[in-house]
Design a protein around this motif. Structure first.
Motif, PDB file in Angstrom:
ATOM      1  N   LYS A   1       0.830  -1.204   0.000  1.00 24.26           N
ATOM      2  CA  LYS A   1       0.000   0.000   0.000  1.00 24.26           C
ATOM      3  C   LYS A   1       0.859   1.247   0.000  1.00 24.26           C
ATOM      4  CE  LYS A   1      -3.734   2.224   2.559  1.00 24.26           C
ATOM      5  NZ  LYS A   1      -4.636   2.140   3.706  1.00 24.26           N
TER       6      LYS A   1
ATOM      7  N   ASP B   1      -2.115   3.965  -1.919  1.00 19.97           N
ATOM      8  CA  ASP B   1      -3.447   3.547  -2.390  1.00 19.97           C
ATOM      9  C   ASP B   1      -3.554   3.584  -3.911  1.00 19.97           C
ATOM     10  OD1 ASP B   1      -4.422   2.964   0.109  1.00 19.97           O
ATOM     11  OD2 ASP B   1      -5.232   4.984   0.431  1.00 19.97           O
ATOM     12  N   ASN B   2      -2.595   2.984  -4.578  1.00 16.92           N
ATOM     13  CA  ASN B   2      -2.586   2.823  -6.038  1.00 16.92           C
ATOM     14  C   ASN B   2      -2.355   4.118  -6.813  1.00 16.92           C
ATOM     15  OD1 ASN B   2      -2.983   0.009  -6.064  1.00 16.92           O
ATOM     16  ND2 ASN B   2      -5.187   0.271  -5.763  1.00 16.92           N
TER      17      ASN B   2
END
Length: 379
Positions: free
Chosen positions: A17, A50-51
């Motif tokens: 993450k 978070d991407n």
């Protein structure tokens, strides 16, 4: 050996993450995702949260920019941009959305933007065809070229008080300001500029963005009304406003940029105020004529070109989907480039025996080019 180590770092990045990557550790990587390949050279640090990928251009400046999704999240429908990121104990405030950061993210529907973003980079949300709403924070100062171009489901926009630049201003023929439309191809139902903004306004609920200093209309939307106090219509300001059917040019308009009405496929009715000293719509021609030069500068689907016309301007009829035939009077001696570009239903053109023109019929797919003598040549 160093290459394998770099690839190992990237693999770990996609599986966690929170990831910090020093640009120095990936300088010899041979196989990379497009985001890393395009951007890592210019950043001291890259971080995934978070991407979303963030870059720190200068570790001493304590600012970062959002670079968009990592590749395996490109189909996400939501993006929540961080207010700050922490790297090695230091907090870096996210102050910009990078150039092309979310370009062509066709699944993106909603984005949360923190009130610390100052700059929307060039083409940062271009082609996000499912993006439905964007709240531009009050901290914003710059919205760069084509930032929201092609966001066809975006229906409203509010320009906060601190915005000082919309698009990249440059100088055109008459030394008037023109700007590249950051909302190119959007059919905005509601455009509002904060009344405290000193650089732009949407005076009289006109549903447009106007440069307050120059009185130039730079961004139009659905049902835009051109205020009487506007003196110029800027570059691409009405481009691809497919629902625009009627156009009224007020008396104080002094300059119309030639790309202003490109792609207005349903434009069928044009009138110019009789008090206008620069333009006219003589003989109810359903067009905008430049009075001094007898040049037709904006045409419609129902234009009847006046006999007094000497020239048809560049992109005058570009994108008029309802235009099926046109008769060019004998007095016209030149048709400028792109004058009838993308008139996809144009089937018949009647030309005088002697006329000069320069590639005016691009992408006129129904027009038999063999019937156009000398097409594509400048005489």
């Amino acid at each position: 050996m160093r290459t394998y180590f770099a690839l190992f770092i990237i693999t770990i990045a996609f599986c966690t993450k929170f990831t910090v990557i020093s640009a120095a550790n990936v300088d010899n990587m041979e196989q990379q995702t497009p985001k890393f390949e395009e951007n890592y050279w210019q950043y001291d640090y890259l971080r995934i949260v978070d991407n979303l990928l963030y870059g720190v251009p200068d570790s001493d400046s304590l600012v970062a920019e959002c670079l968009g999704f990592i590749d395996n999240a490109i189909s996400a429908n939501r993006a929540d941009i961080e207010k700050s990121i922490n790297i090695y104990g230091k907090d870096y405030m996210v102050t910009s959305i990078g150039e092309k950061a979310f370009k062509d993210c066709q699944f993106l529907q909603k984005v949360t933007i923190p009130d610390c973003i100052r700059t929307f980079g060039k083409e940062c949300f271009k082609g996000c065809v499912n993006l439905q709403s964007v709240e531009i924070p009050e901290s914003t100062e710059i919205i760069d070229n084509y930032a929201f171009a092609g966001c066809i489901r975006l229906k409203s926009i509010f320009i906060p008080k601190n915005v000082v630049q919309i698009g990249n201003e440059y100088t055109i023929g008459q030394m008037l300001p023109s700007m590249t439309n950051v909302f190119y191809g959007c059919n905005l139902n509601k455009i509002v500029v904060d009344k405290q903004n000193r650089h732009y306004d949407s005076r009289g609920n006109c549903n447009a963005i106007i440069n307050s200093k120059t009185n130039s209309l730079i961004v139009a939307g659905v049902n835009t009304r051109i205020p009487k106090t506007v003196t110029s219509i800027g570059d691409e300001s009405f481009v691809c406003q497919i629902w625009l059917e009627k156009l009224k040019i007020p008396q104080d308009i002094e300059y119309i940029e030639y790309t202003a009405f490109d792609g207005c496929s349903m434009l069928s009715n044009i009138k110019v105020s009789k008090a206008n000293k620069v333009y006219d719509s003589r003989d109810n021609c359903n067009a905008v004529m430049e009075t001094a030069t007898n040049t037709l500068v904006v045409g419609s689907n129902n234009t009847i070109i006046p006999e007094t016309t000497k020239k048809i301007g560049s992109m005058a009829f570009s994108g008029r989907a309802g235009l099926r035939e046109i008769v060019i009077p004998s007095g016209v001696d030149f048709i400028m480039s792109g004058a009838f570009n993308n008139c996809i239903n144009l089937e018949r053109v009647v030309l005088p025996k002697t006329i000069h023109y320069n590639y005016p019929f691009g992408n006129c797919i129904r027009l038999n080019m063999n019937t156009i003598p000398g097409n594509g040549e400048v005489f």
